[in-house]
Design a protein around this motif. Structure first.
Motif, PDB file in Angstrom:
ATOM      1  N   ARG A  46     -44.094  -1.334  55.467  1.00 43.57           N
ATOM      2  CA  ARG A  46     -44.610  -2.110  54.341  1.00 43.57           C
ATOM      3  C   ARG A  46     -44.223  -3.583  54.487  1.00 43.57           C
ATOM      4  NH1 ARG A  46     -43.804   1.610  50.544  1.00 43.57           N
ATOM      5  NH2 ARG A  46     -41.582   1.183  50.552  1.00 43.57           N
ATOM      6  N   ARG A  47     -42.954  -3.846  54.826  1.00 43.95           N
ATOM      7  CA  ARG A  47     -42.473  -5.228  54.949  1.00 43.95           C
ATOM      8  C   ARG A  47     -43.152  -5.958  56.107  1.00 43.95           C
ATOM      9  NH1 ARG A  47     -36.573  -6.734  56.977  1.00 43.95           N
ATOM     10  NH2 ARG A  47     -37.691  -6.512  58.912  1.00 43.95           N
ATOM     11  N   GLU A  48     -43.170  -5.346  57.287  1.00 41.64           N
ATOM     12  CA  GLU A  48     -43.747  -6.004  58.457  1.00 41.64           C
ATOM     13  C   GLU A  48     -45.271  -6.093  58.359  1.00 41.64           C
ATOM     14  OE1 GLU A  48     -42.060  -7.608  60.773  1.00 41.64           O
ATOM     15  OE2 GLU A  48     -40.245  -7.057  59.687  1.00 41.64           O
ATOM     16  N   GLY A  49     -45.884  -5.108  57.723  1.00 41.98           N
ATOM     17  CA  GLY A  49     -47.325  -5.169  57.514  1.00 41.98           C
ATOM     18  C   GLY A  49     -47.706  -6.322  56.609  1.00 41.98           C
ATOM     19  N   ARG A  50     -46.910  -6.544  55.559  1.00 45.38           N
ATOM     20  CA  ARG A  50     -47.165  -7.676  54.658  1.00 45.38           C
ATOM     21  C   ARG A  50     -46.988  -9.002  55.392  1.00 45.38           C
ATOM     22  NH1 ARG A  50     -43.152  -7.192  51.184  1.00 45.38           N
ATOM     23  NH2 ARG A  50     -44.078  -5.332  50.272  1.00 45.38           N
ATOM     24  N   ARG A  51     -45.945  -9.099  56.215  1.00 47.06           N
ATOM     25  CA  ARG A  51     -45.719 -10.327  56.989  1.00 47.06           C
ATOM     26  C   ARG A  51     -46.860 -10.589  57.972  1.00 47.06           C
ATOM     27  NH1 ARG A  51     -39.367 -10.329  58.796  1.00 47.06           N
ATOM     28  NH2 ARG A  51     -38.505 -10.746  56.734  1.00 47.06           N
ATOM     29  N   ALA A  52     -47.312  -9.534  58.645  1.00 49.71           N
ATOM     30  CA  ALA A  52     -48.411  -9.696  59.613  1.00 49.71           C
ATOM     31  C   ALA A  52     -49.693 -10.105  58.897  1.00 49.71           C
ATOM     32  CB  ALA A  52     -48.622  -8.410  60.392  1.00 49.71           C
ATOM     33  N   GLU A  69     -51.332 -12.306  65.760  1.00 49.41           N
ATOM     34  CA  GLU A  69     -51.323 -11.554  64.512  1.00 49.41           C
ATOM     35  C   GLU A  69     -52.049 -10.219  64.657  1.00 49.41           C
ATOM     36  OE1 GLU A  69     -52.104 -14.750  64.839  1.00 49.41           O
ATOM     37  OE2 GLU A  69     -50.481 -15.735  63.761  1.00 49.41           O
ATOM     38  N   VAL A  70     -53.144 -10.206  65.399  1.00 49.05           N
ATOM     39  CA  VAL A  70     -53.876  -8.957  65.610  1.00 49.05           C
ATOM     40  C   VAL A  70     -53.038  -7.992  66.447  1.00 49.05           C
ATOM     41  CG1 VAL A  70     -55.904  -7.952  66.736  1.00 49.05           C
ATOM     42  CG2 VAL A  70     -56.153  -9.970  65.306  1.00 49.05           C
ATOM     43  N   ALA A  71     -52.404  -8.517  67.504  1.00 47.85           N
ATOM     44  CA  ALA A  71     -51.537  -7.666  68.335  1.00 47.85           C
ATOM     45  C   ALA A  71     -50.375  -7.111  67.503  1.00 47.85           C
ATOM     46  CB  ALA A  71     -51.017  -8.450  69.531  1.00 47.85           C
ATOM     47  N   ASP A  72     -49.798  -7.949  66.661  1.00 45.17           N
ATOM     48  CA  ASP A  72     -48.722  -7.463  65.781  1.00 45.17           C
ATOM     49  C   ASP A  72     -49.236  -6.374  64.842  1.00 45.17           C
ATOM     50  OD1 ASP A  72     -46.658  -8.914  66.794  1.00 45.17           O
ATOM     51  OD2 ASP A  72     -46.640 -10.444  65.209  1.00 45.17           O
ATOM     52  N   GLY A  73     -50.423  -6.574  64.307  1.00 50.05           N
ATOM     53  CA  GLY A  73     -50.995  -5.575  63.410  1.00 50.05           C
ATOM     54  C   GLY A  73     -51.208  -4.236  64.101  1.00 50.05           C
ATOM     55  N   GLY A  79     -46.570   1.799  65.144  1.00 49.77           N
ATOM     56  CA  GLY A  79     -45.210   2.116  64.721  1.00 49.77           C
ATOM     57  C   GLY A  79     -45.196   2.937  63.456  1.00 49.77           C
ATOM     58  N   GLY A  80     -46.057   2.614  62.506  1.00 53.77           N
ATOM     59  CA  GLY A  80     -46.133   3.388  61.275  1.00 53.77           C
ATOM     60  C   GLY A  80     -46.565   4.826  61.521  1.00 53.77           C
ATOM     61  N   LEU A  81     -47.534   5.011  62.412  1.00 50.13           N
ATOM     62  CA  LEU A  81     -47.956   6.373  62.742  1.00 50.13           C
ATOM     63  C   LEU A  81     -46.837   7.157  63.412  1.00 50.13           C
ATOM     64  CD1 LEU A  81     -51.581   5.765  64.051  1.00 50.13           C
ATOM     65  CD2 LEU A  81     -50.907   6.882  61.926  1.00 50.13           C
TER      66      LEU A  81
END
Length: 193
Positions: A46-52, A69-73, A79-81
């Motif tokens: 949740r935290r890293e997704g919001r930052r990305a 940003e796309v690569a991070d997403g 990672g979430g999966l």
């Protein structure tokens, strides 16, 4: 087939690690660790997704290509999966995708791999153009390029024609008072019956 073997191997490794940890510390502490890992992973997701997402919006606002940003997403979603899957190995791999320093390392590796793949594809395209895929146009790289129409063959005969579509709505309905001689005839030669 290789993907199925990979999934089978991952499943065997996850179960083996769960059994080893369960026999070392007990069943309830193992389940507690799995729940704690999932909770930590979902919080980080949740935290890293919001930052990305904020970084992506900032890149769009500045009219800058959002490559990073796309690569991070993508890495955050992966990672979430992995964190959601039950098991310690997948949790560790998922957390590595979610942590910013390891994500930056993975992003650079993915970029290099993509660049190598693009170079290989360009080489294949150049090799195809040199073998005769040009079709008469210098520098063309696709079959039939530079010729009129796809699959063009110049065998001298040209047939000019028109395509007409006829549906049931275009044919007059049969009226019971008319006999067969006064009924409309279809374009294909059959009657309107």
């Amino acid at each position: 087939m290789p993907i199925l073997l990979l999934l089978l191997a991952i499943g065997v490794v996850e179960i083996s690690v769960l059994v080893l940890v369960g026999s070392a510390i007990g069943v309830l502490p193992t389940i507690g660790l799995l729940i704690a890992g999932a909770a930590l992973g979902s919080w980080m997701l949740r935290r890293e997704g919001r930052r990305a997402f904020e970084a992506f919006n900032e890149a769009a606002r500045l009219r800058r290509p959002p490559e990073r940003e796309v690569a991070d997403g993508v890495l955050i979603v992966a990672g979430g999966l992995l964190v959601v899957l039950p098991g310690f190995v997948s949790d560790v791999l998922g957390l590595l995708c979610l942590l910013p320093p390891t994500r930056a390392f993975l992003r650079r590796r993915l970029r290099r791999a993509a660049e190598r793949r693009a170079e290989q594809m360009q080489e294949r395209m150049r090799a195809g153009a040199n073998v005769g895929w040009g079709g008469g146009m210098p520098g063309a790289r696709f079959p039939g390029a530079g010729r009129p129409g796809a699959g063009y063959r110049d065998d001298g005969d040209v047939i000019d024609g028109e395509v007409v579509s006829v549906s049931e709505d275009d044919i007059p309905k049969q009226h019971p008072s008319l006999d067969a001689s006064t009924q409309a005839e279809r374009p294909d030669g059959g009657s309107a019956r």
